[in-house]
Enzyme design. Structure first.
Site, short mmCIF file in Angstrom:
data_model
loop_
_atom_site.label_atom_id
_atom_site.label_comp_id
_atom_site.label_asym_id
_atom_site.label_seq_id
_atom_site.Cartn_x
_atom_site.Cartn_y
_atom_site.Cartn_z
N LYS A 115 -10.77 -28.71 49.10
CA LYS A 115 -12.05 -28.46 49.79
C LYS A 115 -12.30 -29.93 50.66
O LYS A 115 -12.75 -29.84 51.61
CB LYS A 115 -12.99 -28.24 48.70
CG LYS A 115 -12.96 -26.95 47.77
CD LYS A 115 -13.96 -25.79 48.57
CE LYS A 115 -13.45 -24.68 47.85
NZ LYS A 115 -13.87 -24.61 46.44
N LYS A 197 -0.56 -10.58 48.20
CA LYS A 197 -1.34 -9.76 47.45
C LYS A 197 -2.84 -9.71 48.20
O LYS A 197 -3.04 -10.40 49.21
CB LYS A 197 -1.66 -10.24 46.01
CG LYS A 197 -2.08 -11.63 45.83
CD LYS A 197 -2.19 -11.89 44.62
CE LYS A 197 -3.08 -13.14 44.29
NZ LYS A 197 -3.73 -13.66 43.10
N LYS A 200 -9.35 -11.97 50.26
CA LYS A 200 -10.65 -11.88 51.24
C LYS A 200 -10.25 -12.63 52.42
O LYS A 200 -10.59 -12.21 53.50
CB LYS A 200 -11.64 -12.41 50.41
CG LYS A 200 -12.95 -12.05 50.91
CD LYS A 200 -13.96 -12.51 50.19
CE LYS A 200 -15.29 -12.89 51.54
NZ LYS A 200 -16.29 -11.97 51.57
#
Ligand code: TRP
Length: 333
Positions: A115, A197, A200
């Site tokens: 982050k 997979k 989002k």
């Protein structure tokens, strides 16, 4: 809630718009756990403040994630389904735990480093202490099991460290929380473009959302990659074909799957037909969930009620823990 059941706690990020991977990877586990355990499932709205200073969409996202989880089978009468910000005890425990968390170990956390790299202009203390807040969420209920994916393993290890440190310094209050899943191997839902997979953040067209309209579901499924079909009987399946079978196994019945498997093995498979079948079965799976979500979202009173009841249950458990915590620390004068 009954006392003899073991305690489960997990947090759900209020990012909204859950996809099939979330359903088969996480929510289905929650739904199953609600029968066997005393469950606390929390929308992590405070955590989202560490990276989203703009809070305009918070309410909508919280509502959606609650509605989606309920539509998938989470029962607010069986579990405590609540918002993190409604349980003020969390913040108090977070403060105490911050005194036990060292700058060095927090800076080494992989999610923090990621982050910090992505948002170099917003490396705030909340971001640094994100795992401390997560620990507070979990041990506030003295939970033993935490159903989470692989990406949360480091946070959970830190939670064990903080809980143990508290116990050593102040006296035994907390059990060690551990990751829990029914199936050893977590169900992975392959993405529609055959790479990895469903997720989002990757290609939106390769991910099926619970909110997708029927046409969109069909369009996405029909776009999946195939080829001219196998040329020799009983050939191994290429990854992208294996993926289509994998998706079918989630939503289609066994006869259908066996038919296409046989067709594949004797080289008579028609991928167009297979995808049409899969698209239809996906629509049948997703459409009822989608309409339930929409009905719940339209009923703000119901959602408010869910959150109020959830917070009441969570705070009852939290208050009991905090009495022990203050006593153990010596804040009892
Ligand atoms: N950090 C978790 C995630 O990113 C969400 C979360 C917050 C959580 N508090 C938690 C998960 C407590 C498990 C237990 O998905």
């Amino acid at each position: 809630m009954s006392n003899q059941k073991e305690i489960v706690m997990s947090g759900i990020r209020p990012t909204g718009f859950l996809h099939l991977g979330n359903y088969f990877g996480a929510i289905r586990n929650y739904v199953r756990m609600q029968e066997d355990f005393e469950c606390y499932f929390m929308v992590a709205d405070l955590h989202s403040l560490t990276t989203h200073p703009d809070t305009k969409e918070l309410k909508e996202n919280v509502h959606r994630v609650l509605a989606e989880n309920i539509a998938c089978g989470l029962d607010p009468d069986k579990v405590a389904l609540y918002c993190q910000s409604h349980v003020y005890e969390t913040s108090e425990l977070y403060l105490y735990l911050n005194m036990l968390a060292y700058k060095g170990e927090l800076e080494k956390t992989v999610t923090f480093k990621d982050k910090a790299r992505q948002h170099p202009d917003n490396i705030n203390a909340g971001l640094l202490t994100y795992p401390v807040l997560q620990t507070a969420d979990i041990i506030l209920h003295r939970a033993k099991y935490v159903p989470v994916g692989k990406d949360q393993e480091q946070h959970l290890e830190m939670a064990r460290n903080f809980a143990n440190r508290f116990n050593h310094r102040y006296g035994e209050v907390f059990p060690e929380p551990i990751a829990f899943n029914y199936n050893q191997e977590l169900v992975k839902v392959p993405s529609l473009d055959g790479t990895g997979k469903m997720s989002k953040s990757e290609n939106q067209m390769a991910t099926l959302y619970l909110a997708d309209e029927d046409d969109m579901i069909r369009k996405k499924v029909m776009k999946t990659k195939t080829d001219g079909g196998p040329t020799a009987p009983n050939s191994p399946k290429p990854d992208y074909i294996e993926n289509i079978f994998g998706l079918m196994k989630l939503v289609s019945n066994e006869e259908v799957i066996n038919k296409f498997d046989n067709d594949y093995n004797n080289c008579s498979i028609r991928y167009g037909d297979m995808k049409k079948q899969l698209a239809g079965d996906m629509v049948n799976f997703i459409a009822p969930i989608r309409s339930k979500v929409n009905a719940i979202l339209a009923d703000e009173h119901y959602l408010k009620d869910v959150m109020r009841k959830g917070a009441e249950k969570a705070r009852a458990s939290a208050r009991a823990t905090m009495l022990l915590v203050r006593e153990a620390i010596g804040l009892n004068y």
